[in-house]
Design an enzyme around this catalytic site. Structure first.
Site, PDB file in Angstrom:
ATOM      1  CE1 TYR A 166       4.743 -10.146  -2.599  1.00  0.00           C
ATOM      2  CE2 TYR A 166       5.324  -8.153  -1.400  1.00  0.00           C
ATOM      3  CZ  TYR A 166       4.373  -9.044  -1.866  1.00  0.00           C
ATOM      4  OH  TYR A 166       3.031  -8.822  -1.601  1.00  0.00           O
ATOM      5  CG  ASP A 268       9.999  -2.762  -5.369  1.00  0.00           C
ATOM      6  OD1 ASP A 268       9.859  -1.848  -4.541  1.00  0.00           O
ATOM      7  OD2 ASP A 268       9.304  -3.798  -5.376  1.00  0.00           O
ATOM      8  CE  LYS A 296       7.432  -3.054   2.775  1.00  0.00           C
ATOM      9  NZ  LYS A 296       6.459  -3.827   3.482  1.00  0.00           N
TER      10      LYS A 296
HETATM   11  C1  LIG Z   1      10.176  -4.613  -2.347  1.00  0.00           C
HETATM   12  C2  LIG Z   1       8.695  -4.531  -2.171  1.00  0.00           C
HETATM   13  N1  LIG Z   1       7.934  -4.073  -3.175  1.00  0.00           N
HETATM   14  C3  LIG Z   1       6.602  -3.963  -3.058  1.00  0.00           C
HETATM   15  C4  LIG Z   1       5.967  -4.336  -1.905  1.00  0.00           C
HETATM   16  C5  LIG Z   1       4.474  -4.208  -1.796  1.00  0.00           C
HETATM   17  O1  LIG Z   1       4.155  -3.172  -0.949  1.00  0.00           O
HETATM   18  P1  LIG Z   1       2.700  -3.134  -0.248  1.00  0.00           P
HETATM   19  O2  LIG Z   1       2.674  -4.259   0.712  1.00  0.00           O
HETATM   20  O3  LIG Z   1       2.669  -1.770   0.372  1.00  0.00           O
HETATM   21  O4  LIG Z   1       1.697  -3.284  -1.336  1.00  0.00           O
HETATM   22  C6  LIG Z   1       6.711  -4.830  -0.834  1.00  0.00           C
HETATM   23  C7  LIG Z   1       6.055  -5.232   0.415  1.00  0.00           C
HETATM   24  O5  LIG Z   1       6.632  -5.821   1.287  1.00  0.00           O
HETATM   25  C8  LIG Z   1       8.106  -4.930  -0.973  1.00  0.00           C
HETATM   26  O6  LIG Z   1       8.888  -5.419   0.007  1.00  0.00           O
END
Ligand SMILES: Cc1ncc(COP(=O)(O)O)c(C=O)c1O
Length: 477
Positions: A166, A268, A296
């Site tokens: 994700y 990521d 985060k």
């Molecule tokens: C690995 C990862 N990348 C990107 C995101 C997206 O972040 P946001 O919810 O701040 O847009 C998340 C959100 O949980 C994530 O776990």
């Protein structure tokens, strides 16, 4: 050992416990039920983000401090969700609260740069061994912008992402997150399965899917797309299907394959960055990607995102390499340099509130010495949960990577999304509501995990273990 000793769970018993716990949940949270009923009149699903909803209705929260959070009925929880892993610093850390009070009193948005933003960029570079940084407002923006930079840098349009990964809610990556078994295709050529309605079919062609932890299959898939892939984007630990660590050598092989294919390797690190270690997964696994996405925990609870990486790649925001400027095909645009630059924009980027929050969080709270105690605490929780599962012979295993972990209610170890399909959702739900009703709050999804913060204590962890032990005893009785 766990597999051999596993007993068959009596599902009628699990369902009975779940029903009883759901009734208890409703009885102790009437105010949340009312608020949700009201919210349904104004917000689709009654929430601001669809991730926040779960059956029968989500708890509404009113305040939080340290490792504690309180719901609208005044119930207190030890928070092991920590806002989907945002809060490695814990709720309202006193140092952060003080700095933000000053910031709120002195303007929270200028759309002019601030010194704290420079200092925060310098700190991120130090931690991740990178050359340049840009800020955004969420993890979604960070991955969206990093992918555009990779496309501008390489002049290519396809990306490769992993099934089960994700990366936020933009079209490029909202694909093959948890595809249905009948839709996912063969493991050596997984289908690109949209994870949302409203996805233009044309977008699916741009996102090539590969299985996590299968380096030779990844190599073959890349070979089929030689010269087309701008970026390989990967969660170094798949933290959106529970906890799925990379097999030894997998990330190293991705590094080699990205270099061989001229693709930009994007880690990521929205969940892992400044959580697994001072320098995130990049430091933890000792592999240097080309770009790293952050969000985060870097903001201590204030909305923020960032991406950082090699100067050569990041400088596509100043000027794309000559070989691709023409190919960009929008030379006639004057917006932010038109086709000669990758546009990276955003009204709230680098706003003073987020910059101060990030700077204080990274330089005063999540300092290098914060990590060994966090890891020790996570070890205590994982070993304690595993001992309980072993004692009662329940199917599942406890796992953590750094301060993030969970119990995976699957009979065998999960190495990629396809193994997760055997997860026992009833067992998970029974444990979620049982723990919640006794003051232990976990993320409301079997695909998520607990996150410990610098404000959690051994007593918090031991309370979790005591309640989990009581649950396991009842399930196995
Ligand atoms: C690995 C990862 N990348 C990107 C995101 C997206 O972040 P946001 O919810 O701040 O847009 C998340 C959100 O949980 C994530 O776990």
């Amino acid at each position: 050992m766990v597999d051999q000793m596993t007993r068959t769970v009596d599902h009628a018993r699990v369902t009975a416990i779940l029903d009883r716990e759901l009734a208890a949940y409703r009885a102790r949270s009437p105010r949340s039920a009312q608020l949700h009923a009201r919210a349904l009149q104004s917000l689709p699903l009654g929430v601001a983000s669809s991730f926040q909803t779960y059956d029968p209705y989500p708890l509404f929260m009113t305040n939080a401090r340290g490792s504690r959070i309180w719901d609208a009925d005044g119930n207190e929880y030890i928070d092991f969700d920590m806002a989907f892993g945002v809060l490695a610093a814990g709720h309202s850390h006193p140092l952060l609260a003080e700095a933000l009070q000053h910031r709120v009193a002195n303007g929270t948005c200028y759309t002019f740069p601030v010194e704290d933003g420079v200092a925060l960029a310098e700190e991120i570079k130090r931690r991740f061994g990178t050359d340049l940084v840009r800020f955004s407002n969420s993890g979604t923006e960070a991955t969206m912008d990093a992918i555009r930079v990779a496309r501008g840098f390489t002049g290519r349009s396809k990306i490769l992402k992993f099934e089960g990964g994700y990366h936020g809610h933009h079209d490029d990556v909202l694909i093959s997150i948890q595809p249905a078994r009948e839709a996912m295709g063969p493991i050596d050529a997984p289908h690109s399965v949209p994870a949302t309605a409203g996805m233009p079919a044309s977008r699916l062609d741009e996102t090539v899917i590969a299985p996590f932890n299968e380096p030779e299959l990844v190599a073959r898939i890349l070979e089929r797309h030689r010269g087309e892939i701008a970026a390989i984007i990967v969660e170094p630990v798949q933290f959106n299907i529970g906890v799925v660590p990379p097999r030894a050598g997998f990330l190293q092989r991705l590094r080699e394959l990205a270099t061989e294919h001229g693709a930009v390797l994007i880690f990521d690190e929205v969940k892992t960055g400044v959580v697994l270690a001072y320098g995130g997964a990049t430091e933890y696994f000792g592999i240097q990607p080309d770009l790293i996405c952050l969000a985060k925990s870097i903001g201590g609870g204030v909305p923020i995102g960032a991406f950082t990486g090699r100067g050569e790649v990041m400088r596509a925001i100043e000027k794309v390499p000559d070989r691709t400027a023409e190919e960009a095909g929008i030379e006639h645009s004057t917006l932010a340099g038109g086709g000669t630059r990758v546009a990276h924009l955003g009204t709230f980027n680098g706003n003073p509130l987020s910059m101060t929050a990030g700077l204080v969080t990274l330089t005063q709270i999540l300092t290098r010495d914060a990590y060994p105690p966090l890891h020790a605490l996570a070890q205590r929780l994982t070993e304690g949960c595993q001992a309980i599962l072993d004692q009662y012979g329940l199917p599942g295993y406890a796992i953590n990577v750094g301060p993030k972990g969970c119990v995976m209610f699957t009979p065998a170890r999960v190495t990629n999304y396809r193994d997760l399909i055997g997860l026992d959702g009833d067992l998970w739900a029974a444990s979620f509501f049982y723990l919640l009703n006794r003051g232990i709050l976990l993320p409301p999804g079997a695909d998520d995990q607990w996150t410990l913060s610098v404000q959690h204590t051994e007593a918090d962890v031991d309370r979790y273990l005591a309640v989990f032990g009581a649950w396991a005893a009842e399930i196995a009785a």
